[in-house]
Structure formats: structure tokens, C-alpha cells
Design an enzyme around this catalytic site. Structure first.
Site, short mmCIF file in Angstrom:
data_model
loop_
_atom_site.label_atom_id
_atom_site.label_comp_id
_atom_site.label_asym_id
_atom_site.label_seq_id
_atom_site.Cartn_x
_atom_site.Cartn_y
_atom_site.Cartn_z
N ASP A 105 -19.04 -17.30 -35.08
CA ASP A 105 -19.52 -16.49 -36.21
C ASP A 105 -19.63 -17.31 -37.49
OD1 ASP A 105 -19.47 -14.34 -34.50
OD2 ASP A 105 -17.55 -13.57 -35.21
N TYR A 136 -9.45 -20.94 -28.38
CA TYR A 136 -9.57 -20.93 -29.83
C TYR A 136 -8.20 -21.13 -30.45
CZ TYR A 136 -14.37 -19.06 -29.98
OH TYR A 136 -15.73 -18.91 -29.88
#
Length: 242
Positions: free
Chosen positions: A52, A110
Site C-alpha cells: 500500500d 512482513y
């Protein structure tokens, strides 16, 4: 047709995410533009996943195909010379023609960084959260996310995917020096999922029955039931495994 895989690092601060989106400045758009300058052709650059706006990457994987035989060392040097300073191709190698960065990925990891004191050096790469954090308690609560579960409550409402099941294989918390590290691995991630999970876990520390709260968030399958998403600037795509 030759197929080339790259590992890419980038600072996502100034970008609207990975994926090309019209006139917006994105990572994918900058790399495609740079490849065209070097190879004199347009390529279809396939990323392992979409990060994002504001999200960074230490190990994004992408591949592209071309009829040309590439001198890997020379190409990487030329490409990095053309790319902006906040994007870097750290390695490139030739792979099988049918390799697909997104569909062949088995696991993605992540990390999310939290700083607990104000620092000009961490401000673009971590979430400043000065409240007390009980890491042992978070470690226990994080086990509730392990396994294959419906993550509807942890993704943005605008997500267009029909299947919202993800299999999380590992979740951990660690404090090292001045930073707190949250690390999570799964077969796939939904739009905004990691940031919503971190926000929910931090919020759970303020409640009397945090386990019940997290279980109810899963059961509701509604985004508003979960905690507020933490800022994008602390999130890094760490690595992709095949």
C-alpha cells in the site's frame, strides 16, 4: 522468451503503493519506466504482491520476460543508475519461463516497527507509540492468529477479493535496541491486513478480556470490530519465499 527475477528494496514514503494506478507515482511504474530506458522496450513487470501507499520493502520480488539476453551485472548497474534513490534492485537472476512472482509464492513475511521515544531518524520508518507495551502478553495473544482463518475483519472494506481466508504460519514480537519488531508470515495477505492486526493487538492490551475481544473480532467478520490500523510507514515487506 527469457524470464528474469529481481529482488527489490524501496522506501515507500513518497509513493502511492506498488501497483501502477493511472497518473499516480508508484514503485512498479518507476521500475517499468527505468527498464524501458535500459532495454528500449516495454515489459510486463509482475510483483509478488501489492504494498500500500507508504509501505516499504526489504525483499519485494518481481519478474519480467523479454526476448533479449541480458548481461545481469551490467543491467542491474544500469537500472539502478536510472532508478530514483529510494528504489534499488539488489539482485537479478534468470529463472524458468513459467515462473510467476505472485502465483508461485508460498509464503510472505512482513515486519512492523514501533518506536517508543521520539526520534528524527525513526519517524519515516516506525510508528511512534509511547504507551507501555507488554511483549509477553502480545506474544500469547498473537497465537490466536495462527492457522487458516477468515480475515474479513482485518482487511479494508474496499477489498474486492472473494476469498478472505489466509493461513498465518508465524507471528512474533521482539524488542531490539530502541525498536519493537512485529513479524508475521502467511501464505497471502489482504489489503491493510497487517496494519489492522497490529492495531487490534495493541488495542487488546487496554482491555480486561483481550482474548475474548480478539475472538469476537474474528467472529464478527466486520472491519469496524477490529482496532484502528497503525500507520503505513512502519510496515516493511521483509521477504517472499517460493
Amino acid at each position: 522468451m527469457n524470464n528474469y527475477r529481481m529482488i527489490i528494496q524501496y522506501d515507500g514514503t513518497k509513493y502511492a503503493g506498488w501497483q501502477i494506478q493511472g497518473d499516480q507515482k508508484t514503485i512498479q511504474k518507476e521500475i517499468v519506466k527505468a527498464i524501458k530506458i535500459v532495454l528500449k522496450e516495454d515489459v510486463n513487470l509482475i510483483g509478488s504482491g501489492r504494498t500500500d501507499a507508504g509501505v516499504h520493502a526489504l525483499g519485494q520480488v518481481a519478474n519480467f520476460r523479454t526476448d533479449k539476453e541480458i548481461d545481469l551485472f551490467k543491467f542491474r548497474f544500469s537500472l539502478n543508475s536510472v532508478l530514483p534513490d529510494d528504489i534499488s534492485v539488489i539482485s537479478i537472476n534468470e529463472v524458468e519461463e513459467n515462473f510467476h512472482s505472485r502465483f508461485d509464492a508460498k509464503r510472505r513475511t512482513y515486519i512492523y516497527l514501533i518506536s517508543q521515544f521520539k526520534s528524527p531518524f525513526y519517524k519515516n520508518y516506525s510508528y511512534f507509540y509511547p504507551q507501555e507495551i507488554d511483549l509477553e502478553k502480545l506474544q500469547v495473544l498473537s497465537r490466536l492468529f495462527i492457522g487458516k482463518k477468515n480475515y474479513s475483519s482485518f482487511c479494508k472494506k474496499s477489498s474486492e477479493v472473494k476469498n478472505r481466508y489466509c493461513e498465518v504460519s508465524n507471528v512474533s514480537w521482539l524488542k531490539h535496541a530502541d525498536l519493537i519488531y512485529f513479524k508475521i508470515s502467511a501464505d497471502r495477505f489482504l489489503h491493510g491486513m497487517v496494519r489492522a492486526i497490529v492495531g487490534t493487538l495493541l488495542n487488546s492490551l487496554k482491555l480486561e478480556n483481550p482474548e475474548e475481544y480478539i475472538n469476537q473480532v474474528f467472529i464478527s467478520e466486520k472491519r469496524e470490530a477490529a482496532g484502528e490500523a497503525v500507520p503505513a510507514k512502519g510496515l516493511f515487506l521483509y521477504k517472499v519465499e517460493y
